[in-house]
Design an enzyme around this catalytic site. Structure first.
Site, PDB file in Angstrom:
ATOM      1  N   ARG A  87       0.830  -1.205   0.000  1.00 48.62           N
ATOM      2  CA  ARG A  87       0.000   0.000   0.000  1.00 48.62           C
ATOM      3  C   ARG A  87       0.872   1.266   0.000  1.00 48.62           C
ATOM      4  O   ARG A  87       0.555   2.267  -0.643  1.00 48.62           O
ATOM      5  CB  ARG A  87      -0.906   0.013   1.234  1.00 48.62           C
ATOM      6  N   GLN A 122     -10.725  10.545   5.020  1.00 54.00           N
ATOM      7  CA  GLN A 122     -10.616   9.188   5.579  1.00 54.00           C
ATOM      8  C   GLN A 122      -9.408   8.489   4.963  1.00 54.00           C
ATOM      9  O   GLN A 122      -9.052   7.392   5.361  1.00 54.00           O
ATOM     10  CB  GLN A 122     -11.880   8.393   5.259  1.00 54.00           C
ATOM     11  N   ASP A 125      -3.443   8.122   2.188  1.00 58.81           N
ATOM     12  CA  ASP A 125      -2.425   8.147   1.134  1.00 58.81           C
ATOM     13  C   ASP A 125      -1.604   9.432   1.059  1.00 58.81           C
ATOM     14  O   ASP A 125      -0.628   9.509   0.302  1.00 58.81           O
ATOM     15  CB  ASP A 125      -3.076   7.866  -0.239  1.00 58.81           C
ATOM     16  N   HIS A 140      -8.133   8.772   9.675  1.00 61.61           N
ATOM     17  CA  HIS A 140      -7.767   7.356   9.864  1.00 61.61           C
ATOM     18  C   HIS A 140      -6.263   7.119   9.857  1.00 61.61           C
ATOM     19  O   HIS A 140      -5.825   5.991   9.664  1.00 61.61           O
ATOM     20  CB  HIS A 140      -8.438   6.494   8.791  1.00 61.61           C
ATOM     21  N   CYS A 151       6.130   1.922  23.235  1.00 61.46           N
ATOM     22  CA  CYS A 151       6.212   3.261  23.852  1.00 61.46           C
ATOM     23  C   CYS A 151       5.259   4.257  23.183  1.00 61.46           C
ATOM     24  O   CYS A 151       5.174   5.402  23.603  1.00 61.46           O
ATOM     25  CB  CYS A 151       7.650   3.785  23.852  1.00 61.46           C
ATOM     26  N   CYS A 190      11.015   0.402  16.396  1.00 57.96           N
ATOM     27  CA  CYS A 190      10.962   1.771  16.927  1.00 57.96           C
ATOM     28  C   CYS A 190      12.375   2.331  17.081  1.00 57.96           C
ATOM     29  O   CYS A 190      13.267   1.644  17.590  1.00 57.96           O
ATOM     30  CB  CYS A 190      10.266   1.735  18.291  1.00 57.96           C
ATOM     31  N   CYS A 193      12.852   2.706  21.236  1.00 63.63           N
ATOM     32  CA  CYS A 193      12.924   1.579  22.198  1.00 63.63           C
ATOM     33  C   CYS A 193      13.118   0.232  21.507  1.00 63.63           C
ATOM     34  O   CYS A 193      13.180  -0.792  22.188  1.00 63.63           O
ATOM     35  CB  CYS A 193      11.676   1.561  23.084  1.00 63.63           C
ATOM     36  N   GLY A 230     -16.400  11.012  -2.974  1.00 67.16           N
ATOM     37  CA  GLY A 230     -15.809   9.678  -3.148  1.00 67.16           C
ATOM     38  C   GLY A 230     -15.777   8.811  -1.919  1.00 67.16           C
ATOM     39  O   GLY A 230     -14.785   8.140  -1.667  1.00 67.16           O
ATOM     40  N   ASN A 256     -19.959  11.599  -6.385  1.00 73.31           N
ATOM     41  CA  ASN A 256     -19.708  10.158  -6.323  1.00 73.31           C
ATOM     42  C   ASN A 256     -20.028   9.527  -7.670  1.00 73.31           C
ATOM     43  O   ASN A 256     -20.898  10.016  -8.390  1.00 73.31           O
ATOM     44  CB  ASN A 256     -20.583   9.511  -5.223  1.00 73.31           C
TER      45      ASN A 256
END
Ligand code: BJW
Ligand code: ZN
EC number: 2.3.1.-
Length: 286
Positions: A87, A122, A125, A140, A151, A190, A193, A230, A256
């Protein structure tokens, strides 16, 4: 008689709705001083990014919605990371299309005129910001961000691949079973940590960031025009935003592919590809 009574509010809503009424919409648009555009996967479809529902909503044999859960990540973090590596690759190489550009251009026009224009997306990208939109709320999360499972540090990360183990992985045409498994210790870590990180995405069943939700609520409660672009309007809480605006008596305009509006209370509906309808409705030349 009862039937007619039930039918009459529906008929009155239908008669109020304006289909492809560019002139009527422009009159409303020009008078609006606080505009919110709520966008979904359909706005990025013309940039080559698959939508969630419909034919594009699969990766290999998996439904995207099945991989976008904490449970899926806990059971098989390597598979979920492979999906997100794919993605990320698609999103990072995609270009903003005329819809993203039209929203960014219209935001600048509003800025010059002292009017407010915001995007609540939403989408994960990053294409709105890359098109030049400044007031963007990413409901999102974002594909270019990760969050530490231990952490909770949030980091931006545009590396592709994000770790060596994911190089040349994620091909949707292959089957999981034909590929060597990736060891958990080789997945992205990470910087602080060294614990496992995950994509900074709001998965199904997870709460949205309360600050992001509060900023959105404020815009939804104060805007005087809402554009819905959309989105299938089935995922909550985003799905209730535009109906809330309409319930306050403020105009909502939907763009739409579908010929039918997602909600009867929306005043304007522009069917077709938003890459064509949106720049025309906003009156921007790109
Ligand atoms: C074009 C076009 C072109 C195509 N031009 N148009 C209340 C009631 C019922 C259920 C719930 C509820 N509250 C919460 C829930 C559960 C759940 C939910 O809503 N489920 C529904 C499916 C019923 N919501 C949540 O879990 C949310 N969390 C939450 O509320 O926490 C509190 C809570 C916790 C526990 C239990 C209950 C509550 C979080 C939702 C997060 C959504 N995340 C995803 C996955 C991200 C993964 C990733 O990207 O990797 O976000 S789901 C997926 O759907 C993605 C999208 O952002 C989101 C919306 O999809 P979108 O954008 O609308 O895309 P599509 O594909 O559906 O539609 C595309 C549209 O474009 C179509 O209409 C086309 O026609 C159109 N189109 N090309 C114009 N060229
Ligand atoms: Zn950490």
């Amino acid at each position: 008689m009862i039937f007619l009574r039930r039918l009459s509010p529906i008929l009155s809503q239908m008669s109020k709705r304006k289909l492809s009424d560019y002139e009527g919409f422009r009159n409303v648009l020009n008078k609006s001083t606080n505009i919110v555009a709520l966008t979904g996967a359909g706005i990025s479809a013309e940039s080559g990014i698959p939508t969630f529902r419909g034919a594009g909503g699969f990766w290999r044999t998996h439904r995207s919605a099945d991989l976008a859960t904490l449970h899926a990540f806990q059971v098989n973090p390597a598979l979920v990371w492979e999906f997100y590596h794919y993605r990320r690759t698609v999103a990072f190489s995609a270009q903003p299309n005329d819809s993203h550009k039209a929203l960014a251009a219209y935001e600048q026009i509003c800025k010059e005129q002292g009017r407010k224009f915001s995007v609540i997306t939403q989408n994960v990208d990053g294409l709105h910001r890359r098109a030049g939109s400044e007031n963007v709320i990413e409901l999102h999360g974002a594909l270019h961000k990760v969050i530490c499972t231990k952490c909770r540090t949030i980091d931006e990360n545009f590396d592709n691949p994000i770790c060596e183990a994911l190089r040349d992985r994620g091909d949707p045409a292959l089957q999981d079973i034909n590929l060597p498994t990736i060891d958990k210790k080789d997945l992205p870590r990470c910087k602080k940590c060294k614990a496992l990180v995950r994509p900074y995405i709001v998965w199904f069943g997870e709460n949205l960031d309360p600050k992001v939700l509060e900023q959105s609520r404020e815009l939804i409660e104060t805007c005087d025009l809402c554009l819905v672009i959309g989105t299938s309007s089935v995922v909550y809480p985003a799905a209730m935003f535009a109906p809330l605006v309409a319930d306050r008596g403020q105009p909502v305009a939907e763009f739409n592919l579908n010929s039918e509006p997602a909600n009867d209370s929306f005043e304007f509906h522009f069917p077709g590809k938003c890459g064509s309808t949106l720049p025309k409705a906003l009156g921007v030349t790109l």
